[in-house]
Structures are given as C-alpha cells and as structure tokens.
Design a protein around this motif. Structure first.
Motif, PDB file in Angstrom:
ATOM      1  N   ARG A   1     -80.653  -4.122 -25.256  1.00  0.00           N
ATOM      2  CA  ARG A   1     -80.760  -5.016 -24.097  1.00  0.00           C
ATOM      3  C   ARG A   1     -82.202  -5.162 -23.639  1.00  0.00           C
ATOM      4  O   ARG A   1     -82.615  -6.253 -23.219  1.00  0.00           O
TER       5      ARG A   1
ATOM      6  N   ALA B   1     -74.799 -11.254 -28.669  1.00  0.00           N
ATOM      7  CA  ALA B   1     -75.937 -11.679 -27.846  1.00  0.00           C
ATOM      8  C   ALA B   1     -77.212 -11.693 -28.678  1.00  0.00           C
ATOM      9  O   ALA B   1     -78.036 -12.623 -28.568  1.00  0.00           O
TER      10      ALA B   1
ATOM     11  N   VAL C   1     -78.524 -16.560 -23.346  1.00  0.00           N
ATOM     12  CA  VAL C   1     -77.330 -15.712 -23.319  1.00  0.00           C
ATOM     13  C   VAL C   1     -77.156 -15.077 -21.951  1.00  0.00           C
ATOM     14  O   VAL C   1     -78.121 -14.572 -21.359  1.00  0.00           O
TER      15      VAL C   1
ATOM     16  N   TYR D   1     -82.289 -13.986 -21.842  1.00  0.00           N
ATOM     17  CA  TYR D   1     -81.126 -13.092 -21.805  1.00  0.00           C
ATOM     18  C   TYR D   1     -80.953 -12.528 -20.406  1.00  0.00           C
ATOM     19  O   TYR D   1     -81.917 -12.073 -19.778  1.00  0.00           O
TER      20      TYR D   1
ATOM     21  N   VAL E   1     -79.597 -15.017 -29.258  1.00  0.00           N
ATOM     22  CA  VAL E   1     -81.001 -15.041 -28.836  1.00  0.00           C
ATOM     23  C   VAL E   1     -81.914 -15.259 -30.039  1.00  0.00           C
ATOM     24  O   VAL E   1     -82.889 -16.021 -29.978  1.00  0.00           O
TER      25      VAL E   1
ATOM     26  N   LEU F   1     -83.684  -7.651 -25.844  1.00  0.00           N
ATOM     27  CA  LEU F   1     -83.167  -8.987 -25.539  1.00  0.00           C
ATOM     28  C   LEU F   1     -83.821  -9.560 -24.284  1.00  0.00           C
ATOM     29  O   LEU F   1     -84.173 -10.742 -24.231  1.00  0.00           O
TER      30      LEU F   1
END
Length: 373
Positions: free
Chosen positions: A152, A16, A26, A161, A20, A155
């Motif tokens: 995360r 991911a 994603v 994302y 990105v 992201l």
C-alpha cells in the motif's frame, strides 16, 4: 479508468496493484482497520512445488515471476527465493519423491531428489534423521503480516491510490457503484469484490449459490530459532495433500503407511518457513465442516512440534503465537479461483483456497486482462 477494490487482503491488493500499474485510479475499501484474514494468517510461501499441472501450475509460475519483480521494487515484502525441502524417511516416501521428479513438468518446478547430505548442505539446520529430500528450487517466501502494508505504501506513492479502512460495502447501487456502511457511494468503471472468506452479507445476496466453501486451519510461530533455516520445509504428509504428487507411488503410500492418528484426524501436513525475525511459522490443520470450532486444540501443535524436532534434531524454540485462520476455497478444487460478474460493472474474485498468497499476482493480472484494463 477508476477501479474500486473491495477487500484489503492480498488478492484485493494485487488487483489494486495491477490497476495502478496500468495507469488507472484505485480506491481500495477494507471493512477492518487493517486486513486481518487469511492474507496475514498464512506461511507467506510462494508455493510452486505442490500445484497441479496445467492452469494451476502456470498460474503459480507466473505469480512467482511477478512476486520477484514486485519484491525488487518493494523491499519491505521480504521476498526470498529460498526454495523448499521435503525430507523423506523410508522407501515409500522416497518413491513418491522419485515419481515427482519423473513428472514432465518437474524442471519447471525445479524438482530434484537430493541425498540427506546434499539436503543438509542446502539447509544446515536439518540435523535430524532422514534418508533423502525433494528439493524445489522455484518455491519462495514473503512476509505475510506486513506485505499489504508495504504494498500500500508503494501504491500511495503513485498518487493514484486511496485506501479507505473501517468501511463495509453493503450494496451495489448502480453500474460500477457500491455504497458502504457510512452511506458513501463509490463509483468506478469497475468494482472488484475481493472479499476473501467473507462470503455472507453482500456476497450472499449477489450470489446465493456461490460454489465456494470456507476452510479453517491452525498454525503457530516460535521465537527466533537462533540460526538460519535457509529453505522452507515440508513433510511427507504434504505429498498426500498437494495434487502434484498424485502417482501410483502415492497410492501405495496411502495404502501401506497410515498417517499418525492426530495428523489424519485433523488433515495435517507440516509446512515451516522462517520469518525475517528468525522465528518459525509452522502449520497446519484443515477443518471443512461447519460450524467451525471457536477454540484451538493442543494435540495438533504437539504433533507438529514432534515432526519439526525430528527434522531439526533439536528442541523447538518457545512458541510465541498460536492462531486459527479461515480461507475461501472453490468447491471444485481444480479451479484456481472463482471469478464472476455479479452485477453491472461488478466482479467477484474469491476462492483460491490455500493458493491465495502464491497465486494472487497472476490472478489479478488475469482479471485485468479479461476486463481490458
């Protein structure tokens, strides 16, 4: 481009990240509320020192560069360029360390054979008895229990994302399209199945003869040590396990110096890393035969405690946690990862073995390059 990543562990999250970074959208799908597999149940080591030469070492070194760069942008990873020490206690173990330092790629690994006094200057917590140590400057560490959470968050800040937890992908329904157990279809230009040790269900249907096996291990973590362990630490049994140490000296060690019975029975080595809260993550064992046991055994923990205390020269702090974990490993252990197109627009990436945390950024980078992202 839109990329669907199935799996919330470190291999999936690094895919991911690569997508990105390259400007793509994603969607990452995880069957649990949070990833709970090998990506959390590990040492958090970026372990360059023991890797086989060639592709494996190149992958580990590239991943080490990527981890450091990502760590500068995501401080919550807890990236630390701490290096590692492997103390040796006798002439046979010393000879294996000497052979490692004589390798053509020793400088790339940051190998150096240091005296006991020099080792204690690098890591003052090692007050026990040993005669020398193998120092590897290129080894590093991150925080495995929280790494995916912080990645995360970074992201999500991209605006490109989406994380979908609590969904199990059940089937491929078209070119670059999968359906989850909620009945929702997720379509992309590419689907990456980074399912870790989950090799049943959809993965088995897509690849019935997948050349990947599952490996189980036991580990533990202590309360804070009360002082800084400035490096990660291994023992000489790690020489027997990691391919970088293959040599005539290792053959002699194996022939003339048997492992402790418990260590031999459970295919053990010591690896130890200090967490940011001061506790020590310590392991590990290796179990290859299926079905795996459902419980953990105390004898391996007792052996590890004895080895750690002999290096620290003090009692081990109280054990706070014990756990078992399972990871996926290519049956051909010379392969860094199993990467295969399993349907139109769908690729399976699994089987890095104990190298997943170390190598995942470079594994994902290679996938992205090969797929033309």
């Amino acid at each position: 481009m839109r990329v669907i990543v199935v799996g919330g562990g470190v291999v999936g999250t690094m895919h991911a990240w690569q997508a990105v970074e390259r400007g793509h959208e994603v969607v990452q799908i995880e069957r649990e509320a949070e990833a709970r597999g090998a990506s959390l149940r590990n040492f958090g080591q970026i372990w360059v020192s023991g890797r086989a030469g060639g592709e494996e070492l190149d992958t580990a070194l590239r991943a080490r560069e990527l981890w450091e760069a990502i760590g500068e942008r995501v401080p919550g990873l807890g990236f630390r360029a701490i290096g590692s020490l492997t103390p040796v206690r006798n002439s046979r173990e010393h000879a294996v360390a000497e052979a490692a330092v004589a390798r053509a790629d020793a400088a790339a690994r940051g190998y150096e054979l240091v005296t006991a006094e020099e080792a204690r200057a690098i890591n003052p917590a090692l007050r026990g008895a040993f005669e020398a140590a193998l120092w590897c400057e290129r080894d590093a560490a991150v925080e495995p229990r929280t790494a995916q959470l912080h990645l995360r968050e970074a992201l999500k800040a991209s605006g490109r994302y989406t994380f979908l937890p609590g969904r199990e992908v059940r089937e491929v329904v078209g070119n670059g399209a999968v359906r989850d157990d909620h009945g929702d279809v997720h379509r992309g230009d590419a689907v990456i199945l980074a399912t870790g040790a989950w090799l049943s269900g959809l993965v088995r249907e897509l690849v019935p003869d997948l050349p990947v096996r599952r490996v189980r291990l036991q580990m533990m973590q202590t309360v804070p040590l009360g002082e800084t362990l400035t490096t990660s630490v291994a023992d000489a049994d790690s020489f027997r396990y990691y391919p970088a140490y293959k040599s005539e000296a290792l053959d002699e060690l194996n022939a003339e110096q048997a492992q402790a019975p418990i260590a031999a029975a459970h295919k053990m080595q010591l690896l130890m890393v200090q967490r940011q809260d001061g506790g020590l993550t310590i392991g590990d064992t290796h179990e290859y035969e299926h079905p795996f046991a459902f419980d953990t055994l105390e004898d391996p923990y007792a052996h590890l405690t004895e080895v750690v205390e002999s290096f620290l020269g003090r009692p081990l702090p109280q054990i706070r946690r014990r756990w078992a974990g399972v990871y996926a490993q290519c049956t051909d252990t010379t392969r860094v990862v199993h990467r295969q197109q399993v349907a139109d627009g769908v690729w399976l990436v699994t089987g890095p073995g104990g190298r997943g945390m170390t190598c995942s950024p470079a594994i994902a980078e290679t996938t992205a390059n090969e797929l033309g992202w």
